[in-house]
Design a protein around this motif. Structure first.
Motif, PDB file in Angstrom:
ATOM      1  N   GLN A 157       0.846  -1.187   0.000  1.00  0.00           N
ATOM      2  CA  GLN A 157       0.000   0.000   0.000  1.00  0.00           C
ATOM      3  C   GLN A 157       0.884   1.240   0.000  1.00  0.00           C
ATOM      4  O   GLN A 157       1.771   1.378   0.844  1.00  0.00           O
ATOM      5  CB  GLN A 157      -0.920   0.008   1.221  1.00  0.00           C
ATOM      6  CG  GLN A 157      -1.981  -1.078   1.204  1.00  0.00           C
ATOM      7  CD  GLN A 157      -2.888  -1.023   2.422  1.00  0.00           C
ATOM      8  OE1 GLN A 157      -2.420  -0.923   3.551  1.00  0.00           O
ATOM      9  NE2 GLN A 157      -4.190  -1.088   2.195  1.00  0.00           N
ATOM     10  N   VAL A 158       0.654   2.127  -0.967  1.00  0.00           N
ATOM     11  CA  VAL A 158       1.449   3.346  -1.080  1.00  0.00           C
ATOM     12  C   VAL A 158       0.514   4.547  -1.142  1.00  0.00           C
ATOM     13  O   VAL A 158      -0.604   4.468  -1.662  1.00  0.00           O
ATOM     14  CB  VAL A 158       2.354   3.317  -2.337  1.00  0.00           C
ATOM     15  CG1 VAL A 158       3.393   2.218  -2.229  1.00  0.00           C
ATOM     16  CG2 VAL A 158       1.535   3.146  -3.608  1.00  0.00           C
ATOM     17  N   ARG A 159       0.990   5.640  -0.594  1.00  0.00           N
ATOM     18  CA  ARG A 159       0.258   6.902  -0.646  1.00  0.00           C
ATOM     19  C   ARG A 159       1.005   7.852  -1.569  1.00  0.00           C
ATOM     20  O   ARG A 159       2.219   8.026  -1.453  1.00  0.00           O
ATOM     21  CB  ARG A 159       0.128   7.509   0.749  1.00  0.00           C
ATOM     22  CG  ARG A 159      -0.737   8.782   0.775  1.00  0.00           C
ATOM     23  CD  ARG A 159      -0.883   9.344   2.178  1.00  0.00           C
ATOM     24  NE  ARG A 159       0.383   9.846   2.705  1.00  0.00           N
ATOM     25  CZ  ARG A 159       1.092   9.232   3.637  1.00  0.00           C
ATOM     26  NH1 ARG A 159       0.671   8.084   4.149  1.00  0.00           N
ATOM     27  NH2 ARG A 159       2.224   9.749   4.068  1.00  0.00           N
ATOM     28  N   LEU A 160       0.270   8.447  -2.504  1.00  0.00           N
ATOM     29  CA  LEU A 160       0.861   9.360  -3.478  1.00  0.00           C
ATOM     30  C   LEU A 160       0.714  10.793  -2.997  1.00  0.00           C
ATOM     31  O   LEU A 160      -0.323  11.169  -2.441  1.00  0.00           O
ATOM     32  CB  LEU A 160       0.196   9.186  -4.848  1.00  0.00           C
ATOM     33  CG  LEU A 160       0.218   7.773  -5.440  1.00  0.00           C
ATOM     34  CD1 LEU A 160      -0.425   7.768  -6.811  1.00  0.00           C
ATOM     35  CD2 LEU A 160       1.638   7.231  -5.513  1.00  0.00           C
ATOM     36  N   GLU A 161       1.740  11.581  -3.232  1.00  0.00           N
ATOM     37  CA  GLU A 161       1.738  12.986  -2.837  1.00  0.00           C
ATOM     38  C   GLU A 161       2.247  13.836  -3.996  1.00  0.00           C
ATOM     39  O   GLU A 161       3.164  13.440  -4.717  1.00  0.00           O
ATOM     40  CB  GLU A 161       2.625  13.204  -1.603  1.00  0.00           C
ATOM     41  CG  GLU A 161       2.171  12.434  -0.370  1.00  0.00           C
ATOM     42  CD  GLU A 161       3.128  12.594   0.793  1.00  0.00           C
ATOM     43  OE1 GLU A 161       4.223  13.162   0.572  1.00  0.00           O
ATOM     44  OE2 GLU A 161       2.796  12.152   1.913  1.00  0.00           O
ATOM     45  N   GLY A 209      -5.288  15.086  -8.409  1.00  0.00           N
ATOM     46  CA  GLY A 209      -6.278  14.038  -8.592  1.00  0.00           C
ATOM     47  C   GLY A 209      -5.927  12.732  -7.912  1.00  0.00           C
ATOM     48  O   GLY A 209      -6.809  11.900  -7.678  1.00  0.00           O
ATOM     49  N   LEU A 210      -4.657  12.514  -7.611  1.00  0.00           N
ATOM     50  CA  LEU A 210      -4.214  11.296  -6.930  1.00  0.00           C
ATOM     51  C   LEU A 210      -3.590  11.604  -5.581  1.00  0.00           C
ATOM     52  O   LEU A 210      -3.202  10.677  -4.859  1.00  0.00           O
ATOM     53  CB  LEU A 210      -3.199  10.538  -7.793  1.00  0.00           C
ATOM     54  CG  LEU A 210      -3.628  10.179  -9.216  1.00  0.00           C
ATOM     55  CD1 LEU A 210      -2.476   9.522  -9.963  1.00  0.00           C
ATOM     56  CD2 LEU A 210      -4.839   9.258  -9.199  1.00  0.00           C
ATOM     57  N   ASP A 211      -3.487  12.874  -5.250  1.00  0.00           N
ATOM     58  CA  ASP A 211      -2.798  13.298  -4.039  1.00  0.00           C
ATOM     59  C   ASP A 211      -3.522  12.788  -2.796  1.00  0.00           C
ATOM     60  O   ASP A 211      -4.760  12.811  -2.718  1.00  0.00           O
ATOM     61  CB  ASP A 211      -2.699  14.823  -4.011  1.00  0.00           C
ATOM     62  CG  ASP A 211      -1.724  15.312  -2.956  1.00  0.00           C
ATOM     63  OD1 ASP A 211      -0.870  14.512  -2.541  1.00  0.00           O
ATOM     64  OD2 ASP A 211      -1.826  16.478  -2.548  1.00  0.00           O
ATOM     65  N   SER A 212      -2.715  12.299  -1.834  1.00  0.00           N
ATOM     66  CA  SER A 212      -3.200  11.843  -0.524  1.00  0.00           C
ATOM     67  C   SER A 212      -4.121  10.635  -0.618  1.00  0.00           C
ATOM     68  O   SER A 212      -4.847  10.338   0.334  1.00  0.00           O
ATOM     69  CB  SER A 212      -3.920  12.984   0.216  1.00  0.00           C
ATOM     70  OG  SER A 212      -3.046  14.084   0.401  1.00  0.00           O
ATOM     71  N   PHE A 225      -3.100   3.574  -2.713  1.00  0.00           N
ATOM     72  CA  PHE A 225      -3.290   2.606  -3.786  1.00  0.00           C
ATOM     73  C   PHE A 225      -2.469   1.353  -3.489  1.00  0.00           C
ATOM     74  O   PHE A 225      -1.589   1.351  -2.622  1.00  0.00           O
ATOM     75  CB  PHE A 225      -2.866   3.195  -5.139  1.00  0.00           C
ATOM     76  CG  PHE A 225      -3.643   4.413  -5.550  1.00  0.00           C
ATOM     77  CD1 PHE A 225      -4.836   4.287  -6.233  1.00  0.00           C
ATOM     78  CD2 PHE A 225      -3.177   5.687  -5.247  1.00  0.00           C
ATOM     79  CE1 PHE A 225      -5.560   5.406  -6.615  1.00  0.00           C
ATOM     80  CE2 PHE A 225      -3.889   6.810  -5.620  1.00  0.00           C
ATOM     81  CZ  PHE A 225      -5.085   6.673  -6.305  1.00  0.00           C
ATOM     82  N   LEU A 226      -2.764   0.305  -4.250  1.00  0.00           N
ATOM     83  CA  LEU A 226      -2.014  -0.940  -4.161  1.00  0.00           C
ATOM     84  C   LEU A 226      -1.038  -1.027  -5.331  1.00  0.00           C
ATOM     85  O   LEU A 226      -1.353  -0.598  -6.449  1.00  0.00           O
ATOM     86  CB  LEU A 226      -2.956  -2.146  -4.184  1.00  0.00           C
ATOM     87  CG  LEU A 226      -3.925  -2.268  -3.006  1.00  0.00           C
ATOM     88  CD1 LEU A 226      -4.847  -3.465  -3.216  1.00  0.00           C
ATOM     89  CD2 LEU A 226      -3.172  -2.406  -1.695  1.00  0.00           C
ATOM     90  N   VAL A 227       0.127  -1.588  -5.066  1.00  0.00           N
ATOM     91  CA  VAL A 227       1.158  -1.752  -6.093  1.00  0.00           C
ATOM     92  C   VAL A 227       0.909  -3.057  -6.839  1.00  0.00           C
ATOM     93  O   VAL A 227       0.701  -4.110  -6.232  1.00  0.00           O
ATOM     94  CB  VAL A 227       2.563  -1.754  -5.459  1.00  0.00           C
ATOM     95  CG1 VAL A 227       3.624  -2.102  -6.497  1.00  0.00           C
ATOM     96  CG2 VAL A 227       2.853  -0.404  -4.829  1.00  0.00           C
ATOM     97  N   ALA A 261       5.969   8.857  -3.632  1.00  0.00           N
ATOM     98  CA  ALA A 261       5.181   7.728  -3.141  1.00  0.00           C
ATOM     99  C   ALA A 261       5.839   7.204  -1.878  1.00  0.00           C
ATOM    100  O   ALA A 261       7.064   7.059  -1.820  1.00  0.00           O
ATOM    101  CB  ALA A 261       5.098   6.623  -4.193  1.00  0.00           C
ATOM    102  N   VAL A 262       5.030   6.921  -0.869  1.00  0.00           N
ATOM    103  CA  VAL A 262       5.544   6.441   0.408  1.00  0.00           C
ATOM    104  C   VAL A 262       4.745   5.212   0.826  1.00  0.00           C
ATOM    105  O   VAL A 262       3.531   5.128   0.598  1.00  0.00           O
ATOM    106  CB  VAL A 262       5.445   7.546   1.489  1.00  0.00           C
ATOM    107  CG1 VAL A 262       4.010   7.989   1.696  1.00  0.00           C
ATOM    108  CG2 VAL A 262       6.070   7.085   2.789  1.00  0.00           C
TER     109      VAL A 262
END
Length: 467
Positions: A32-36, A40-43, A46-48, A169-170
């Protein structure tokens, strides 16, 4: 950037999904990663999926409210962008007011018509074929969802905003579960694997036989689940980690070494869990195990075969001291032999030729002769060498090379602008060289132009018309 995050250098959007380029990410499948920093995808989390090199795709589970239903065209309108492309296994739940009951429809395929509408197909038991899904306009409070994560699709009008966009991505680490629930899940997985393996695998050992106090790294390779291959760093007592989500540790309650991956079970782990009749699990997945010491081949549990091979990682530094020995080519006895082989025309191979005004296939001596023998050459002695080696061109495989040599020599004679050579200086006189050159040219011309009577007679005899 947030500590532990990676920089996203490229975003690629299509009607089938979205892929990101993040050099050095090391995200396993199901992480599971969080995009910053991405509009439109921020915060969002998603799954890799499909990690390969520096790239990976993102997916998520969809659950969106239905605005309206078109039963004639089998089209569903959603309240907000559904973020779906062409997907399989859609589930539509709604309330049927006439029957006063909740209805549920499973659609095998769905195709996005635009960002807020989907065309649905389902399998018909009557016709045994796929066709438009049977829907009713009276259904209300509908919800369209996917039972499994599916690729994230960005609306096409928003693709351009990601061309020059950069983000990060974190990894999102899930909260740890209780030890009791984890042991219950792992024992159930081991029991299911024993049944599938005939009950002869996974002998337990309460001792970790190998003393790993001096071992700081383990090398895991050849695993059926490629995301767990790599160099594991020691992170605790009898524990080695590959990033934040994959680890090798000795579990005393199980009596064996275990390789865990704290990820969501996507394919192929989801298929293996279904085959083993294991339910959903939100904790670390028990992929492989080994009894005794951790070095050697491991046995698969939930992870696909073959099991990995584990060994102690050792770094070997290779340092080459600077060489003080000179090359053997610089030695006079060796260098003279090499130069003699290259430029001794008595043993040279005359194999060059001409093509479209260019010279090809020259031996080193041929190249040297042509370079030094041009009409504009200031070296008069080279002309003498040219005349000396010219007779050897008559044995060339390509007769055009002989003609070219003649043209070069004629150019030197007709357009000679070289300084006069003093009579007292060593060498040959200009008149002598001119006469020698004419003799060579006449010899070559007479040799090339002289008819071969024997050859002509043989040809005429073969034609049946001897002269």
């Amino acid at each position: 950037m947030t500590p532990g995050s990676v920089r996203i250098t490229r975003v690629e959007c299509s009607e089938f999904g979205t892929s990101l380029t993040a050099p050095g990410h090391r995200f396993p499948t199901g992480a599971q990663v969080r995009l910053e920093g991405l509009p439109g995808l921020d915060s969002q989390t998603f799954l890799v999926e499909h990690p390969s090199g520096h790239k990976f795709s993102i997916s998520h589970e969809i659950s969106v409210s239905v605005k309206s239903i078109d039963p004639v065209g089998s089209i569903v309108q959603t309240e907000r962008p559904h973020q779906l492309g062409r997907v399989h296994d859609l589930r539509l739940t709604a309330y049927d007011a006439s029957a006063q009951a909740q209805v549920e429809r499973f659609c095998m395929t769905g195709r996005a018509l635009d960002e807020s509408s989907l065309y649905l197909e389902a399998f018909s038991k009557a016709t045994k074929t796929f066709g438009p899904a049977e829907l009713l306009a009276e259904w209300t409070d509908g919800v369209l969802s996917t039972p499994f994560p599916t690729g994230m699709v960005v609306p096409q009008h928003a693709w351009k905003q990601y061309e020059c966009c950069r983000g990060s991505a974190v990894v999102v680490c899930r909260p740890p579960l209780s030890e009791e629930s984890c042991l219950r899940e792992w024992r159930a997985a081991l029991s299911a694997a024993r049944e599938l393996g005939g009950g002869t695998m996974f002998k337990t050992s309460m001792q970790a036989e190998l003393d790993l106090h001096d071992c700081s790294r383990l090398h895991v390779q050849h695993s059926g689940w490629a995301d767990c291959n790599g160099i594991y760093q020691r992170s605790g007592h009898l524990t080695f980690s590959l990033g934040a989500l994959i680890s090798i540790t000795h579990v005393e309650e199980l009596g064996m070494w275990c390789l865990f991956a704290d990820v969501v079970a996507l394919y192929p782990l989801s298929d293996h869990r279904a085959h083993m009749r294991l339910g959903n699990w939100d904790g670390p997945q028990l992929l492989y195990v080994r009894t005794g010491d951790p070095l050697g081949y491991w046995e698969p549990v939930i992870g696909p075969g073959p099991g990995p091979f584990v060994e102690v990682h050792k770094e070997v530094s290779v340092q080459q001291p600077p060489s003080t020995q000179s090359s053997c080519l610089l030695h006079p006895s060796v260098g003279s032999v090499v130069l003699d082989l290259l430029f001794n025309y008595a043993h040279a191979s005359w194999s060059g030729g001409l093509w479209s005004g260019s010279i090809y296939g020259l031996s080193p001596l041929e190249a040297l002769v042509f370079a030094c023998g041009g009409p504009a050459s200031p070296c008069y002695a080279c002309k003498r060498d040219k005349v000396t080696v010219l007779p050897f061109f008559s044995t060339s495989k390509d007769p055009q090379l002989v003609d070219h040599a003649k043209e070069l020599l004629r150019g030197m004679q007709e357009g000679d602008s070289s300084p006069e050579i003093d009579d007292s200086s060593p060498g040959i006189h200009a008149d002598e060289e001119s006469a020698e050159s004419n003799d060579v040219l006449s010899g070559l011309s007479s040799e090339d132009d002289q008819p071969n009577d024997e050859t002509d007679a043989e040809i005429d005899a073969e034609d049946g018309q001897p002269e």
